[in-house]
Design a protein around this motif. Structure first.
Motif, short mmCIF file in Angstrom:
data_model
loop_
_atom_site.label_atom_id
_atom_site.label_comp_id
_atom_site.label_asym_id
_atom_site.label_seq_id
_atom_site.Cartn_x
_atom_site.Cartn_y
_atom_site.Cartn_z
N ALA A 154 22.65 31.28 2.86
CA ALA A 154 22.85 31.30 1.29
C ALA A 154 23.93 31.46 1.51
CB ALA A 154 23.30 33.63 1.51
N SER A 187 22.38 30.68 -9.49
CA SER A 187 22.99 31.11 -8.34
C SER A 187 21.78 32.30 -7.60
CB SER A 187 24.08 30.77 -8.04
OG SER A 187 24.39 29.21 -8.52
N ALA A 188 22.30 33.36 -8.16
CA ALA A 188 21.92 34.91 -7.36
C ALA A 188 20.43 34.97 -7.71
CB ALA A 188 22.37 35.69 -8.69
N GLY A 247 26.47 31.56 -11.34
CA GLY A 247 26.56 33.15 -11.05
C GLY A 247 25.11 33.76 -10.99
N GLU A 307 18.81 33.03 -4.78
CA GLU A 307 19.54 33.27 -3.29
C GLU A 307 18.37 34.51 -3.15
OE1 GLU A 307 21.23 32.49 -1.69
OE2 GLU A 307 22.27 31.13 -2.40
N ILE A 308 17.38 35.07 -4.63
CA ILE A 308 16.58 36.33 -4.16
C ILE A 308 15.47 35.43 -3.52
CG2 ILE A 308 15.13 37.44 -5.27
CD1 ILE A 308 17.41 38.16 -6.95
#
Length: 216
Positions: free
Chosen positions: A125, A94-95, A91, A98-99
């Motif tokens: 996303a 992945s975050a 997580g 995603e940024i």
């Protein structure tokens, strides 16, 4: 929640592979700055066939030490739960990815003024999460870094070269050359999202079972 995530340690564990993931973004920025505006559709192609698939890269290499450097004992030497070895670490990285995708979407808004940032972001996303979940599950099942990488490369290459004609039933990507509307992407976003959740849950349960039984 993040107390047990040591970013510097995780990045060192990934090694030089951590920085390799930034290369697609450099290609994207180069195309944005120096590419012909008439060929702006190339930016959308780069998003789906280069940047988004690389979302699995960090996730795969998070387990490199576990499975290919004789570090499987790490699964037991740390007082961590299965979700902290798995979903929590995934997580966080992945975050971060995603940024980077969101930043690319900002560039796309500049090139395509009529595009909707939110629609662009959720499209990419959702695709990114699916590649991430695929990489997570395959690395756990095979314990070989190159297997998920080669499988994703083979899939993306086939889709790119055939525009999806070989696998007409399901496609992760949308193959669009212009930004899409919410109505056009909502089904694929929900489908990619649902498959991602199923794979993440499967991977988590598999990892928990293996760590509880010390079978890695």
């Amino acid at each position: 929640m993040f107390k047990k995530i040591d970013f510097s340690f995780e990045i060192k564990a990934i090694g030089y592979a951590f920085y390799f993931s930034f290369l697609p973004f450099l290609f994207f920025v180069f195309q944005f700055l120096f590419g012909e505006k008439e060929l702006s559709f190339i930016l959308l192609k780069q998003m789906e066939f280069l940047i988004v698939p690389f979302s699995a890269w960090w996730i795969i290499f998070l387990y490199h030490d576990y499975f290919e450097e004789g570090g499987s004992d790490l699964l037991y030497s740390y007082p961590l739960k299965a979700e902290e070895h798995g979903l929590l670490r995934i997580g966080v990285f992945s975050a971060l990815y995603e940024i980077l995708i969101a930043i690319c979407c900002m560039f796309l808004i500049v090139r395509f003024p009529d595009a909707n940032f939110f629609v662009l972001f959720i499209q990419y996303a959702a695709e990114s999460l699916l590649y991430t979940s695929i990489g997570f599950v395959i690395i756990l099942l095979t314990k070989k870094v190159m297997v998920p990488i080669l499988m994703i490369v083979a899939y993306v290459s086939t889709e790119f070269l055939t525009e999806g004609s070989i696998t007409p039933v399901f496609h992760i990507m949308s193959f669009n050359t212009e930004p899409l509307s919410l109505d056009q992407i909502i089904f694929s976003v929900l489908l990619n999202g649902c498959i991602s959740v199923i794979l993440f849950v499967f991977g988590h349960l598999y990892l928990r079972k293996k760590t509880d039984l010390r079978l890695f």
